[in-house]
Write a protein that holds these residues in place. Structure first.
Motif, short mmCIF file in Angstrom:
data_model
loop_
_atom_site.label_atom_id
_atom_site.label_comp_id
_atom_site.label_asym_id
_atom_site.label_seq_id
_atom_site.Cartn_x
_atom_site.Cartn_y
_atom_site.Cartn_z
N VAL A 84 73.69 56.87 93.66
CA VAL A 84 72.49 56.31 94.30
C VAL A 84 72.18 54.92 93.74
CG1 VAL A 84 70.01 56.60 94.58
CG2 VAL A 84 71.52 58.56 94.85
N PHE A 85 72.30 54.77 92.42
CA PHE A 85 71.94 53.51 91.78
C PHE A 85 73.14 52.60 91.54
CE2 PHE A 85 68.56 56.43 90.44
CZ PHE A 85 67.44 55.70 90.84
N SER A 87 74.62 50.68 93.66
CA SER A 87 74.42 49.41 94.34
C SER A 87 73.23 48.68 93.73
CB SER A 87 74.17 49.63 95.84
OG SER A 87 73.86 48.42 96.48
N ILE A 90 69.49 48.45 95.40
CA ILE A 90 68.50 49.51 95.39
C ILE A 90 67.26 49.12 94.61
CG2 ILE A 90 69.20 50.74 93.30
CD1 ILE A 90 68.54 52.43 96.65
N LEU A 246 63.50 50.63 100.23
CA LEU A 246 64.19 51.70 99.52
C LEU A 246 64.65 52.79 100.47
CD1 LEU A 246 65.04 53.03 96.83
CD2 LEU A 246 62.75 54.04 96.72
N GLU A 249 67.71 51.70 102.41
CA GLU A 249 68.91 51.68 101.57
C GLU A 249 69.41 53.11 101.30
OE1 GLU A 249 70.79 49.10 100.39
OE2 GLU A 249 69.57 47.94 101.80
N LEU A 250 68.49 54.02 101.07
CA LEU A 250 68.89 55.41 100.84
C LEU A 250 69.47 56.03 102.11
CD1 LEU A 250 65.91 56.68 98.65
CD2 LEU A 250 68.16 55.91 97.89
#
Length: 317
Positions: A84-85, A87, A90, A246, A249-250
């Protein structure tokens, strides 16, 4: 132990049973027992889906496919959160989401409550007509394409203010706040006018503080809506990465994970070394936790205002 009490109008006496101090019937005990058991089961049923999502987010993706995860990870890992993090975008998206949530909430609460106070004044002759116009927007919508062209004509495409300006006024919140203002004693406003206060001072010093319970509820609804919104970023700012939110992006990360799972040659947004260790299920769980944690921290501070009484210590009619 028996106590005799004389009956009125006669010399006869009748026995009265005296209950020992501290003794209670069995009914309260039974009720409290079943009520406690029921509430515990209700809490478990309510919290279990979220707890299971946390477990899945900390479990290895390949192992999650086997199923059978309940209250504890079988193969603990942080790879899901690393994906998840992974990139760097984020973090900027997080600050954009925080900024839009704060600005949208503050402006919506202030402007909507000020408009609601204006439309609640009985001496305002156009209050019914304006209220009708706002209510009509709740039933009639021009649609997606006209809305897009309106945003384009206003010059809000690829602008941060496209997240804030369209949500400054809410018709539903307007009706709720106006109805709440009707319950405030008119004597408070009349007393302030006698003392020489203007309309804005009355609103800011009297109406706004007394509306704190309903404003806190509305603020939570607006904040959650702004925080969870991603479709407006997809429509209006998708060509500017620095304005991505956010949630958007998710959403892209989750789509990339599903594409990578179905086609190993496709790994948009996820490192190649992570695509073999995570699955769409584990990524979805991690994304859910990352998206919901900020709201979970905000909610306890807003909840106390939900049931606060109105006009405590003020003039009663």
């Amino acid at each position: 132990m028996m106590k005799k009490t004389p009956l009125s109008g006669s010399g006869n006496t009748a026995p009265l049973a005296v209950r020992r101090p501290g003794s209670k019937g069995i009914e309260p005990l039974v009720f409290n027992t079943f009520n406690t058991i029921f509430m515990i089961l209700l809490v478990m049923v309510t919290l279990y889906p979220f707890l299971n999502t946390i477990v899945v987010s900390f479990n290895a993706g390949n192992d999650t496919i086997r199923g059978g995860l309940y209250l504890w990870p079988r193969e603990f890992t942080l790879q899901n959160y690393n994906a998840v993090f992974a990139s760097g975008t984020i973090y900027n998206a997080f600050f954009v989401s925080v900024a839009r949530t704060v600005l949208s909430t503050v402006l919506n609460i202030f402007l909507t409550s000020m408009l609601a106070y204006t439309l609640s004044r009985r001496e305002y002759i156009f209050r019914r007509q304006i209220t009708t116009i706002f209510v009509m927007t709740m039933y009639f919508n021009a649609g997606l394409i006209p809305g897009y062209f309106l945003i384009k004509d206003l010059g809000l495409i690829n602008s941060f203010w496209v997240y804030v300006l369209p949500s400054m006024i809410s018709a539903f919140n307007l009706i709720v706040i106006r109805t709440y203002i009707y319950t405030i004693p008119e004597s408070l406003i009349e007393s302030a006018k006698i003392d020489g206060a203007g309309e804005f001072k009355i609103f800011w010093k009297i109406i706004f503080p007394l509306c704190k319970p309903v404003l806190a509820t509305i603020a939570l609804f607006v904040a959650v809506g702004a925080w969870n919104s991603w479709f407006d970023a997809f429509l209006y700012t998708s060509s500017r990465q620095e304005l991505s939110t956010l949630q958007y992006e998710l959403m892209k990360l989750l789509s990339s994970s599903m594409n990578a799972n179905s086609n190993p040659s496709v790994a948009n947004g996820i490192g190649a070394e992570l695509t073999t260790q995570v699955t769409p299920i584990s990524i979805r769980a991690a994304v859910t936790i990352v998206a919901s944690v900020p709201i979970l921290f905000v909610y306890p501070f807003m909840q106390k205002h939900f049931v606060v009484g109105l006009n405590v210590g003020s003039v009663k009619e």
